[in-house]
Design an enzyme around this catalytic site. Sequence first.
Site, PDB file in Angstrom:
ATOM      1  N   LYS A  59       0.783  -1.195  -0.032  1.00  0.00           N
ATOM      2  CA  LYS A  59       0.015   0.067  -0.087  1.00  0.00           C
ATOM      3  C   LYS A  59       0.906   1.201  -0.069  1.00  0.00           C
ATOM      4  CE  LYS A  59      -3.972   1.815   2.568  1.00  0.00           C
ATOM      5  NZ  LYS A  59      -4.810   1.452   4.019  1.00  0.00           N
ATOM      6  N   SER A  65      -9.739   1.714   3.061  1.00  0.00           N
ATOM      7  CA  SER A  65      -8.889   2.462   2.449  1.00  0.00           C
ATOM      8  C   SER A  65      -7.804   1.415   1.657  1.00  0.00           C
ATOM      9  CB  SER A  65      -8.171   3.264   2.990  1.00  0.00           C
ATOM     10  OG  SER A  65      -7.250   2.991   3.990  1.00  0.00           O
ATOM     11  N   SER A 118     -10.027  -0.778   7.184  1.00  0.00           N
ATOM     12  CA  SER A 118      -9.410  -0.879   5.966  1.00  0.00           C
ATOM     13  C   SER A 118      -8.878  -1.951   5.135  1.00  0.00           C
ATOM     14  CB  SER A 118      -8.347   0.443   5.637  1.00  0.00           C
ATOM     15  OG  SER A 118      -9.054   1.525   5.967  1.00  0.00           O
TER      16      SER A 118
END
Length: 484
Positions: free
Chosen positions: A74, A149, A173
């Site tokens: 990420k 997210s 997330s």
Amino acid sequence: MKYNTLSIEQLHELLKNGKTTPSEIAKQLLFLCEQEKYSNAINFLNQEVLKEAELLELKQADNSLLFGIPYAAKDNISTKGIPTCASSNILKGYIPSFDATIISKLKDNQTLMLCKTALDELGMGGVGLYSSNGEIYNPYDSKRIVGGSSSGSAYLVAKGIVPFAIGTDTGDSIRKPASLNNIVGFKPSYGAISRYGLLPYSPSLDTIGFFTRNVNDIAILCDATFGYDKRDATSIVINESDFYKNINSIKRTKKYCYIKYVIEALPNELKEKYYSFFNQLKKQGYEVMEVDFPKELLLAVSPVYMMISYSESASTNANLDGIKFGARVDGDDYEAVIKNTRNAGFGEEVKKRFLIGSLNLNKDKQLLYLNQAKKVRRLIVEQMSKIFQQADILIVPPFYDIAPLVSDIKKPLTEEQEIITDILILANMNGSPSITIPFTKKAGMGIGINFITKPKSDLLCLQAAKVAENIIGIKNQIVGENYE
Ligand code: GLN
């Protein structure tokens, strides 16, 4: 041979038996990543990975489980010499001079990072529509949200492009998108994986974790990345080891539990699945009991989360001002530079959160709102402790349905839906480990189930998920491939 659909365990078998090489795998997967431009799931492709793979091959190939395994990270995790922008325009062009601890640990384990994945800007959001790189949609159905997210990471694992991806989880997330994309998502105990090098959203809740397509792969990753780190003041020691070796040795005396009105609030078909799953656990000899959670306290989870996380986000991102960090936009004086930089650099969702957070941090408002929220967080944490005095594993639904349509995300929710929508945040409030695995399917889309255990009992959390994975019989799911 297709490598992209294989799990860590499966790739390891091929590598160990000399059936393939790290370069061959990396080449194929990098090519697939290149095809993903349209999806907006990738912020940066690491073209150097092929050289890194060759270097690995020059070294004595060892039998470590992660040798030559490619992955995605990420883009809110710092990577030395590789752009890291957390999908925010304000960080465009930022190249960290150091690796986050999680990245160095994975490097030490001879993995290969293929790309940095897109996210809801700075980790704020749960939809995949707030990345500065463009919107990301569900790989199963582009009319639906991918969730977030950790959107790009979930997307690439679900699509069978990487066997695992790093995500971060402040509210849900990792674990919510895992449910929406039919994959496994794990957030460890708070502090179990060092946050050094993570661009923070809300430091008292932030955790780093993983997406995979089965539970064993998560255990392999925990073995490689857990551990105290003196560079992270909140880092802790988990007195458990050999997660992979011990994944199947759960004691039958462990008690599963659930909150009755939460399960009762699910749509009928899903509710029945839960009850039949509880029965299967009982058949295997486990106790499954009801536990209490005052409804007003569960309804408070979402507002308390907003008060705390928005306030922390405003404070922790104050360094992105165009002076110390951030793509500077000029102005007549120091204040104008900051104002113009932040105005141009942040998206709407982030601005909204900073605005509310800053209000909360104002001296009088702190007493009125933020401190109240912290007190209610304490009550929630105490309730979680009470639950774990009675039982060992709390089962919750990560969501009440398949991934919502993009056009539906602003629709008002019923009280029940609200409770379930934010229930995973419980594990961020008290720092518990929590894992989502695939549970059932509807209209060709997945719906997950989630397990929470008390803080620092990460092995038990994975073991509980492994028991469930065996009962449910769904693993290694990939978009477009049939159930096994
Ligand atoms: N849905 C949560 C939010 O919008 C999740 C964020 C997170 O865990 N990073 O804040």
